[in-house]
Design an enzyme around this catalytic site. Structure first.
Site, PDB file in Angstrom:
ATOM      1  N   LYS A  51       0.824  -1.203   0.000  1.00 23.64           N
ATOM      2  CA  LYS A  51       0.000   0.000   0.000  1.00 23.64           C
ATOM      3  C   LYS A  51       0.869   1.268   0.000  1.00 23.64           C
ATOM      4  CE  LYS A  51      -3.977  -2.293   0.665  1.00 23.64           C
ATOM      5  NZ  LYS A  51      -3.531  -3.704   0.673  1.00 23.64           N
TER       6      LYS A  51
HETATM    7  C1  LIG Z   1      -4.124  -4.850   0.250  1.00 22.92           C
HETATM    8  C2  LIG Z   1      -3.278  -6.052   0.198  1.00 22.92           C
HETATM    9  C3  LIG Z   1      -3.501  -7.067  -0.738  1.00 22.92           C
HETATM   10  C4  LIG Z   1      -4.645  -7.027  -1.719  1.00 22.92           C
HETATM   11  O1  LIG Z   1      -4.490  -6.026  -2.689  1.00 22.92           O
HETATM   12  P1  LIG Z   1      -5.740  -5.527  -3.534  1.00 22.92           P
HETATM   13  O2  LIG Z   1      -5.239  -4.397  -4.333  1.00 22.92           O
HETATM   14  O3  LIG Z   1      -6.771  -5.106  -2.519  1.00 22.92           O
HETATM   15  O4  LIG Z   1      -6.210  -6.671  -4.342  1.00 22.92           O
HETATM   16  C5  LIG Z   1      -2.643  -8.139  -0.755  1.00 22.92           C
HETATM   17  N1  LIG Z   1      -1.623  -8.238   0.128  1.00 22.92           N
HETATM   18  C6  LIG Z   1      -1.387  -7.287   1.052  1.00 22.92           C
HETATM   19  C7  LIG Z   1      -0.279  -7.463   2.009  1.00 22.92           C
HETATM   20  C8  LIG Z   1      -2.189  -6.157   1.109  1.00 22.92           C
HETATM   21  O5  LIG Z   1      -1.952  -5.217   2.026  1.00 22.92           O
END
Ligand SMILES: *Cc1c(COP(=O)(O)O)cnc(C)c1O
Length: 495
Positions: free
Chosen positions: A113
């Site tokens: 993120k």
């Molecule tokens: C948010 C997240 C995901 C999923 O990503 P999306 O874009 O919501 O599909 C996978 N792994 C981690 C560690 C995340 O923080």
């Protein structure tokens, strides 16, 4: 070059420029902003392979955020991708077990993120200036664990903004929770809810589309925006690292110019894999887009059958950031495969809201050929961590392990040996108990003690993001019922 104009997935009337879409986050009709066309990269992959991360980011983002000036965009990029990442490469590739792991967790909160949330505050404050916004911007965010902290870190003490994060009180890892509740910054607010992530996300969307509330807010000098992955200001920066990964492989002689690569993405809200889909549309040679789910395998079932059905039990897994039954960003894919048809998309989303399901047409299903869906059970996730560790010494987190398992399944299934990039979405130190439990034993009660043990086993240092919260005081301890989310927002804003 024609400007890229954004409209809602659910209605064609409102047309806005990129900066306005970033500011609004969500369209007023509840739809997501989508570009009217997806421009092709205008530099060759060879040329990009000579660029660093920041330069690559500019080449990608300038094509989709067309109303930002070169100066504005470069300012945002340079301030976002700086020494808050623990490597100059920003998103390094590590080869292990026959695939390339694209490590997207070298930012401040050690999850992918950070890749987008490091830049979103800059994109948003720049957009506010460009659009003469006088109100304070209130970032309202639902998190399954990682977005919350990354958004808090990005927006803390950014002038002209406040940020409110809702997380499922019983649905995040102890380290994830500690990261959030210790957040500094007078403009930050973190609230646990008695419900799961879908409840949090639905509650936030409701607040967003409440006209009365918007009017009250405006009177008090506030307006909402979103740091969730529905915001195009998150989606666009995520396209960058796919282009970067490809061009690093090219620069390293691992592939030839034009060779296709496959990508595997551990998926929850469908934001990360949608960015890979957009990268492909921009001309990046991607073969298969492999969508990996955990036991909440609503997307796997969708790719199998063309039927999206959230009517099932919500499972709490060891990969909590993927514990999602309503994948918001899938709506953008639905819109595109329906032929950029907002009417059709609105009808599907109405069905989803009313009955919890919808079925796409055969014609739409045919447009999903480049996607492959797979999933991993809890045991398979554990086994994926262990087998990679045993054979290579490389340690991956639970989310990445879901992708690793699905990749091996895909290879068995298809005999496709195309060079493959697996999105590695979190540091193993964010999910220490599950990771250590998979490769050895996780007996200590305290997650920080487990982090010490994992560091010794993996031969790694504990990331700053974990060591710095170890003894930090809790600053946020509010927990509310889902029905009281609006009250909690007003309370924080003194309204
Ligand atoms: C948010 C997240 C995901 C999923 O990503 P999306 O874009 O919501 O599909 C996978 N792994 C981690 C560690 C995340 O923080």
């Amino acid at each position: 070059m024609a400007d890229v104009i954004y409209s809602s997935t659910r209605g064609a009337d409102l047309k806005v420029k990129a900066s306005e879409a970033v500011l609004r986050g969500l369209a007023p009709d509840g739809g997501l902003f989508v570009p009217d066309h997806i421009p092709h990269l205008d530099k060759t992959l060879k040329e990009i392979s000579q660029m660093n991360y920041q330069q690559t980011a500019y080449e990608v983002m300038k094509l989709l955020l067309t109303d930002y000036t070169e100066e504005e965009l470069k300012y945002c990029i340079e301030h976002a991708y700086d020494s808050k990442f623990d490597t100059d490469e920003i998103a390094p590739l590590t080869e292990a077990g026959g695939a390339y792991y694209l490590e997207l967790y070298h930012g401040r909160t050690i999850a992918f993120k950070d890749m987008a949330l490091s830049i979103l505050p800059y994109l948003m404050t720049t957009a506010a200036k460009k659009n003469n916004v006088k109100n304070e911007i209130v970032i309202l965010t639902a998190t399954s664990g990682d977005t919350g902290k990354a958004a808090l870190a990005g927006f803390a003490d950014v002038p002209g903004t406040r940020i409110i994060v809702f997380y499922p009180k019983h649905g995040v890892s102890p380290i994830q929770e500690k990261q959030m509740v210790t957040q500094q910054g007078d403009n930050t607010c973190v609230i646990g809810i008695e419900g799961n992530f879908d409840d949090a996300q639905t509650g936030v969307k409701k607040l967003f589309t409440d006209d009365n509330l918007a009017a009250e807010m405006d009177k008090a000098g506030f307006q909402f925006s979103s740091a969730n992955s529905i915001n195009i200001g998150r989606l666009v920066p995520q396209i960058v690292y796919y282009v970067y990964a490809y061009t690093r492989l090219l620069a390293g002689g691992r592939i030839a110019d034009g060779d296709a690569i496959n990508v595997v993405v551990p998926t929850g809200n469908f934001g990360n894999i949608l960015a890979a889909y957009y990268a492909k549309k921009m001309g990046l040679p991607i073969g298969k887009l492999i969508c990996a789910s955990n036991s909440n395998k609503v997307l796997y079932d969708f790719f199998q059958t063309g039927s999206y059905d959230r009517n099932r039990d919500f499972v709490l897994t060891s990969s909590p950031s993927m514990d999602i039954l309503i994948s918001s960003n899938l709506e953008r894919l639905i819109y595109h495969i329906a032929g950029d048809d907002a009417g059709a998309d609105a009808a599907y989303m109405k069905n989803l809201a009313q009955t919890g399901k919808y079925d796409i047409t055969d014609e739409m299903k045919a447009k999903l050929v480049d996607f492959y869906g797979g999933f991993a059970s809890e045991d398979e996730t554990k086994e994926a961590i262990k087998s990679l560790y045993d054979s290579t010494g490389y340690v991956i987190d639970t989310h990445t392990a879901v992708a690793s398992h699905v990749y091996n399944q895909y290879k068995k299934d298809t005999n496709d040996n195309t060079v493959t990039v697996i999105a590695s979405t979190a540091s193993p130190f964010k999910f220490t108990r599950a990771v250590l439990g998979a490769i050895d034993k996780a007996e200590a009660e305290d997650d920080f003690e487990l982090a010490d043990q994992l560091a010794a086993k993996a031969g790694l240092e504990i990331p700053e993001a974990v060591s710095s919260i170890r003894n930090a005081p809790v600053r946020h301890d509010t927990v509310v019922e889902v029905a009281d989310m609006e009250k909690a927002v007003k309370n924080f804003l003194n309204m």
